[in-house]
Scaffold this motif. Structure first.
Motif, PDB file in Angstrom:
ATOM      1  N   ARG A   7     -24.323  13.372 -27.982  1.00  0.00           N
ATOM      2  CA  ARG A   7     -25.092  14.608 -27.888  1.00  0.00           C
ATOM      3  C   ARG A   7     -25.992  14.727 -29.097  1.00  0.00           C
ATOM      4  O   ARG A   7     -25.688  14.226 -30.169  1.00  0.00           O
ATOM      5  CB  ARG A   7     -24.175  15.813 -27.789  1.00  0.00           C
ATOM      6  N   GLU A  64     -23.806  33.373 -29.144  1.00  0.00           N
ATOM      7  CA  GLU A  64     -22.693  32.520 -29.582  1.00  0.00           C
ATOM      8  C   GLU A  64     -23.121  31.417 -30.541  1.00  0.00           C
ATOM      9  O   GLU A  64     -22.280  30.846 -31.221  1.00  0.00           O
ATOM     10  CB  GLU A  64     -22.019  31.889 -28.361  1.00  0.00           C
ATOM     11  N   PRO A 118     -23.635  29.241 -33.424  1.00  0.00           N
ATOM     12  CA  PRO A 118     -23.154  29.467 -34.801  1.00  0.00           C
ATOM     13  C   PRO A 118     -24.268  29.580 -35.841  1.00  0.00           C
ATOM     14  O   PRO A 118     -24.236  30.496 -36.649  1.00  0.00           O
ATOM     15  CB  PRO A 118     -22.243  28.272 -35.054  1.00  0.00           C
ATOM     16  N   MET A 174     -27.285  22.574 -35.243  1.00  0.00           N
ATOM     17  CA  MET A 174     -26.363  21.588 -35.792  1.00  0.00           C
ATOM     18  C   MET A 174     -25.651  20.800 -34.701  1.00  0.00           C
ATOM     19  O   MET A 174     -24.601  20.221 -34.930  1.00  0.00           O
ATOM     20  CB  MET A 174     -25.380  22.237 -36.746  1.00  0.00           C
ATOM     21  N   CYS A 214     -23.779  21.366 -32.141  1.00  0.00           N
ATOM     22  CA  CYS A 214     -22.354  21.595 -31.924  1.00  0.00           C
ATOM     23  C   CYS A 214     -22.038  21.762 -30.447  1.00  0.00           C
ATOM     24  O   CYS A 214     -20.884  21.718 -30.067  1.00  0.00           O
ATOM     25  CB  CYS A 214     -21.887  22.822 -32.680  1.00  0.00           C
ATOM     26  N   ILE A 237     -21.977  24.361 -28.590  1.00  0.00           N
ATOM     27  CA  ILE A 237     -21.296  25.589 -28.163  1.00  0.00           C
ATOM     28  C   ILE A 237     -22.134  26.291 -27.098  1.00  0.00           C
ATOM     29  O   ILE A 237     -21.602  26.890 -26.168  1.00  0.00           O
ATOM     30  CB  ILE A 237     -21.041  26.493 -29.389  1.00  0.00           C
ATOM     31  N   GLU A 267     -21.209  24.981 -23.814  1.00  0.00           N
ATOM     32  CA  GLU A 267     -19.895  25.397 -23.349  1.00  0.00           C
ATOM     33  C   GLU A 267     -19.888  26.821 -22.832  1.00  0.00           C
ATOM     34  O   GLU A 267     -19.190  27.129 -21.870  1.00  0.00           O
ATOM     35  CB  GLU A 267     -18.918  25.325 -24.521  1.00  0.00           C
ATOM     36  N   VAL A 268     -20.643  27.708 -23.485  1.00  0.00           N
ATOM     37  CA  VAL A 268     -20.568  29.110 -23.098  1.00  0.00           C
ATOM     38  C   VAL A 268     -21.497  29.429 -21.938  1.00  0.00           C
ATOM     39  O   VAL A 268     -21.365  30.495 -21.341  1.00  0.00           O
ATOM     40  CB  VAL A 268     -20.868  30.048 -24.285  1.00  0.00           C
ATOM     41  N   SER A 325     -17.794  34.421 -34.060  1.00  0.00           N
ATOM     42  CA  SER A 325     -16.620  34.455 -33.199  1.00  0.00           C
ATOM     43  C   SER A 325     -15.665  33.327 -33.591  1.00  0.00           C
ATOM     44  O   SER A 325     -16.016  32.439 -34.358  1.00  0.00           O
ATOM     45  CB  SER A 325     -17.035  34.306 -31.739  1.00  0.00           C
ATOM     46  N   LEU A 332     -14.598  30.896 -31.864  1.00  0.00           N
ATOM     47  CA  LEU A 332     -15.084  29.595 -31.406  1.00  0.00           C
ATOM     48  C   LEU A 332     -16.210  29.090 -32.301  1.00  0.00           C
ATOM     49  O   LEU A 332     -16.280  27.909 -32.621  1.00  0.00           O
ATOM     50  CB  LEU A 332     -15.576  29.720 -29.958  1.00  0.00           C
ATOM     51  N   ALA A 333     -17.077  29.995 -32.739  1.00  0.00           N
ATOM     52  CA  ALA A 333     -18.249  29.570 -33.506  1.00  0.00           C
ATOM     53  C   ALA A 333     -17.867  29.024 -34.872  1.00  0.00           C
ATOM     54  O   ALA A 333     -18.665  28.329 -35.500  1.00  0.00           O
ATOM     55  CB  ALA A 333     -19.219  30.734 -33.664  1.00  0.00           C
ATOM     56  N   PRO A 389     -17.258  24.492 -35.146  1.00  0.00           N
ATOM     57  CA  PRO A 389     -18.156  23.446 -35.652  1.00  0.00           C
ATOM     58  C   PRO A 389     -18.316  23.465 -37.164  1.00  0.00           C
ATOM     59  O   PRO A 389     -18.607  22.435 -37.755  1.00  0.00           O
ATOM     60  CB  PRO A 389     -19.482  23.726 -34.951  1.00  0.00           C
ATOM     61  N   ASN A 422     -16.222  18.320 -33.389  1.00  0.00           N
ATOM     62  CA  ASN A 422     -16.124  19.621 -32.721  1.00  0.00           C
ATOM     63  C   ASN A 422     -15.399  19.455 -31.385  1.00  0.00           C
ATOM     64  O   ASN A 422     -15.903  19.829 -30.346  1.00  0.00           O
ATOM     65  CB  ASN A 422     -17.534  20.190 -32.526  1.00  0.00           C
ATOM     66  N   ARG A 428     -10.044  22.572 -29.104  1.00  0.00           N
ATOM     67  CA  ARG A 428     -10.246  23.976 -28.740  1.00  0.00           C
ATOM     68  C   ARG A 428      -8.901  24.676 -28.831  1.00  0.00           C
ATOM     69  O   ARG A 428      -7.856  24.035 -28.884  1.00  0.00           O
ATOM     70  CB  ARG A 428     -10.802  24.077 -27.321  1.00  0.00           C
ATOM     71  N   ARG A 474     -11.480  19.732 -25.728  1.00  0.00           N
ATOM     72  CA  ARG A 474     -12.666  20.186 -25.015  1.00  0.00           C
ATOM     73  C   ARG A 474     -12.913  19.423 -23.731  1.00  0.00           C
ATOM     74  O   ARG A 474     -13.111  20.018 -22.685  1.00  0.00           O
ATOM     75  CB  ARG A 474     -13.869  20.070 -25.940  1.00  0.00           C
ATOM     76  N   ILE A 479     -13.017  30.658 -23.214  1.00  0.00           N
ATOM     77  CA  ILE A 479     -14.132  30.228 -24.064  1.00  0.00           C
ATOM     78  C   ILE A 479     -14.930  31.447 -24.504  1.00  0.00           C
ATOM     79  O   ILE A 479     -15.162  31.662 -25.678  1.00  0.00           O
ATOM     80  CB  ILE A 479     -15.035  29.236 -23.297  1.00  0.00           C
ATOM     81  N   ARG A 480     -15.311  32.281 -23.540  1.00  0.00           N
ATOM     82  CA  ARG A 480     -16.075  33.485 -23.876  1.00  0.00           C
ATOM     83  C   ARG A 480     -15.127  34.666 -24.007  1.00  0.00           C
ATOM     84  O   ARG A 480     -14.139  34.764 -23.290  1.00  0.00           O
ATOM     85  CB  ARG A 480     -17.104  33.790 -22.794  1.00  0.00           C
ATOM     86  N   GLY A 481     -15.454  35.565 -24.946  1.00  0.00           N
ATOM     87  CA  GLY A 481     -14.678  36.795 -25.093  1.00  0.00           C
ATOM     88  C   GLY A 481     -13.250  36.550 -25.528  1.00  0.00           C
ATOM     89  O   GLY A 481     -12.318  37.176 -25.032  1.00  0.00           O
TER      90      GLY A 481
END
Lengths: 209, 385
Positions: free
Chosen positions: A44, A71, A73, A108, A110, A112, A115-116, B72, B74-75, B78, B170, B173, B178, B308-310
């Protein structure tokens, strides 16, 4: 004997030196710009937006829900929602991103955002030769630059892309079935409503009678 | 300061030696090639002998803890990759472990196996390159380091295939991992693990009996067990003094109680012991890998309760720690029930192992300071956070 260990070690380096001429095990470097190693499928790099079909704008999966923006980061995504709507892949009218910028000098990698994302709209690219002389504009990718076709996604991540396609097709089928059921229900209701006026007045009269 | 005062200004003399001679103050770093990044040692020298050493760091401070408190759960994941950028997968595991304790998540067995495999691969590549860097500082310019990097490269390719990135993985989880293993990944790991003992044998042939290495490292930078324990030193630095403390054995986190492995212990607490311990730990890691690769079960890789969310764990606090390649890596979290941690604290092994640097360096030569510093095996990304 003093120096025996050093000689033994030198024997080891000699073995590696001589071996580098004959064995791939001992010479693992490649001459990069001319020679390249095979890309690894899961690699990635930076995100891109997926669109279906041929039209960048019509097929864009992103609905500007701004979850990735929230979300992310390092907060490198900037989205402006549109005021009008366009149909999405199941045909439901959705808003779309009027602006979608990613500052890849901040990103960066990552993933995320991938994923979200509930709409499978943002995925990771594998392009890495992105150096530019324009430090600010050149590294700020806008919606047009970020939009890439589903075919491109299939080319770089074949396994993952077919999984995503299967999932989306399932969702679409479900949505269609639901729409069909809803339409049928509505038709039935309409039919019931059409027949109702003759039936309803009868009980309504009863209390008065 | 006025111009006239500036002209006559002389920096204050740091100290005088016992004989009354002026000491020479030298700043090693922050751009010294031996400092593994940006680290400064203000050294006071009496001739060639170190009489005072003051570590100065913070050049790589990135506000990791405060950023994680604002983002959050999750954030923050990384960002943990970037603590000790050599071992991002163990950093992921420590943070995931803390959040799992906080939220009461359970990790499926398959994910536990994947975690052990990735963590032990991380340990091997970290120790290999740590030995390489140590030799680099001893003057073996590049050869052992490049041999180590050749091996590390193979492991990084495995990581790239699994996680998508070579160093900033990363991957883990809360409640699992992941993505599912790509097809044939375990077979590739088996091939590479089968080739690793040969690499370690070659390294040992090259270095273990080497007279220069022995002369430079035996009896240099001795750390006493009581000081190591009092200072909270962990990892190889602690075990080289003979203290038997490996969190894989003490806590038995994950599924480490299922594997048979030994914890190598040192005797003298010098640099040579630390080198030797890293070699032996690599061999033990290979043993663990062989056992883990034999029976990776099928099944899910994520706890179905995980979101994952919330993601909002209930209020409380948790401390998750693992045996990272460099020592005890812990994450302390306080949750107030919202989407981001109320307090997020990292217990970095690199920083705490550095606290005894002066004690090890006093009375040694300048050239040995470089070696002693290298044998601690730190990454500045983790020291400064």
């Amino acid at each position: 004997m003093l120096g025996e260990g050093i000689l033994k070690g030198l024997g080891e380096t000699a073995k590696n030196f001589a071996g580098s001429f004959v064995s791939k095990e001992r010479l693992t470097t490649v001459q990069y710009p001319e020679e390249r190693v095979a890309p690894i499928e899961n690699t990635r790099d930076f995100p891109f937006l997926v669109y279906d079909g041929d039209d960048k704008m019509a097929g864009l999966r992103c609905v500007a829900c701004q979850i990735c923006e929230k979300e992310c980061p390092p907060k490198c995504i900037y989205i402006v929602k549109s005021t009008d709507k366009k149909p999405d892949y199941v045909g439901k009218p959705q808003i779309y991103p009027a602006r979608f910028d990613i500052d890849i000098s901040v990103c960066m990698s990552c993933q995320i955002c991938v994923e979200v994302c509930p709409f499978e709209a943002i995925k990771m690219d594998t392009e890495f030769e992105l150096s530019t002389t324009d430090r600010f504009g050149g590294l700020l990718f806008d919606r047009d630059h970020l939009s890439k076709s589903n075919e491109h996604y299939h080319k770089i991540h074949p396994t993952e892309a077919s999984e995503v396609d299967a999932r989306l097709a399932e969702e679409k089928a479900k949505a269609e079935a639901k729409a069909k059921a809803a339409a049928e229900a509505a038709a039935a209701k309409a039919a019931a409503a059409a027949t109702a006026p003759t039936a309803k007045p009868v009980p309504a009269k009863e209390p008065g009678a | 300061m006025s111009a006239a005062a500036f002209k006559t200004y002389r920096p204050p003399v740091m100290d005088v030696s016992e004989e009354g001679d002026e000491l020479l103050e030298v700043a090693m770093g922050p751009h010294h090639p031996s400092t593994h990044g940006v680290f400064r040692m203000d050294v006071a020298l009496d001739g060639e002998r170190v009489v005072k050493l003051k570590p100065v760091f913070g050049y790589l401070h990135r506000n990791h803890e405060k950023i994680a408190e604002k983002a959050s759960y999750l954030a923050a994941m990384p960002y943990t990759d970037r603590l000790d950028y050599f071992c991002s997968l163990t950093n992921n595991w420590a943070y995931a472990l803390a959040v799992e304790k906080l939220a009461g998540l359970e990790v499926p067995e398959r994910a536990e196996y994947i975690r052990v495999i990735t963590a032990e691969l991380t340990r091997i590549q970290n120790h290999a390159s740590a030995i390489g860097f140590l030799m680099q500082e001893m003057g073996a310019s590049g050869t052992p380091l490049m041999y180590a990097f050749r091996e590390r490269e193979k492991i990084l390719d495995l990581f790239e295939e699994l996680t998508g990135s070579r160093m900033m993985c990363n991957y883990m989880r809360f409640g699992g991992c992941r993505v599912e293993l790509p097809g044939g990944w375990l077979d590739k790991v088996k091939v590479i693990v089968a080739g690793l003992p040969q690499f370690i044998d070659e390294t040992e042939k090259l270095l273990t009996g080497n007279e220069i290495l022995m002369a430079r490292s035996q009896g240099v930078g001795i750390l006493k067990p009581d000081l190591a324990v009092n200072a909270g030193v962990t990892g190889v630095m602690l075990r080289c003094t003979g203290v038997n403390y490996d969190i894989r054995k003490v806590d038995r986190y994950g599924i480490y109680d299922r594997f048979k492995f030994r914890v190598p212990l040192g005797d003298h607490g010098d640099i040579y012991d630390r080198y030797m311990l890293r070699v032996l730990e690599m061999r033990e890691s290979i043993e663990i890998l062989k056992q883990a690769l034999k029976d990776v079960p099928g099944g899910p890789i994520m706890d179905p309760k995980s979101k994952i969310r919330g993601f909002r764990p209930k209020p409380g606090e948790a401390y998750g720690r693992i045996e990272a390649p460099k020592g005890e890596l812990g994450f302390y979290l306080i949750s107030d029930g919202s989407g981001n941690p109320y307090r997020y604290r990292v217990r970095p092994p690199s920083l705490i192992n550095l606290t005894i640097l002066e004690d090890m360096c006093l009375g040694q030569n300048v050239a040995d300071v470089v070696l002693i510093f290298g044998s601690v095996d730190i990454v500045l990304g983790e020291v400064d956070r």
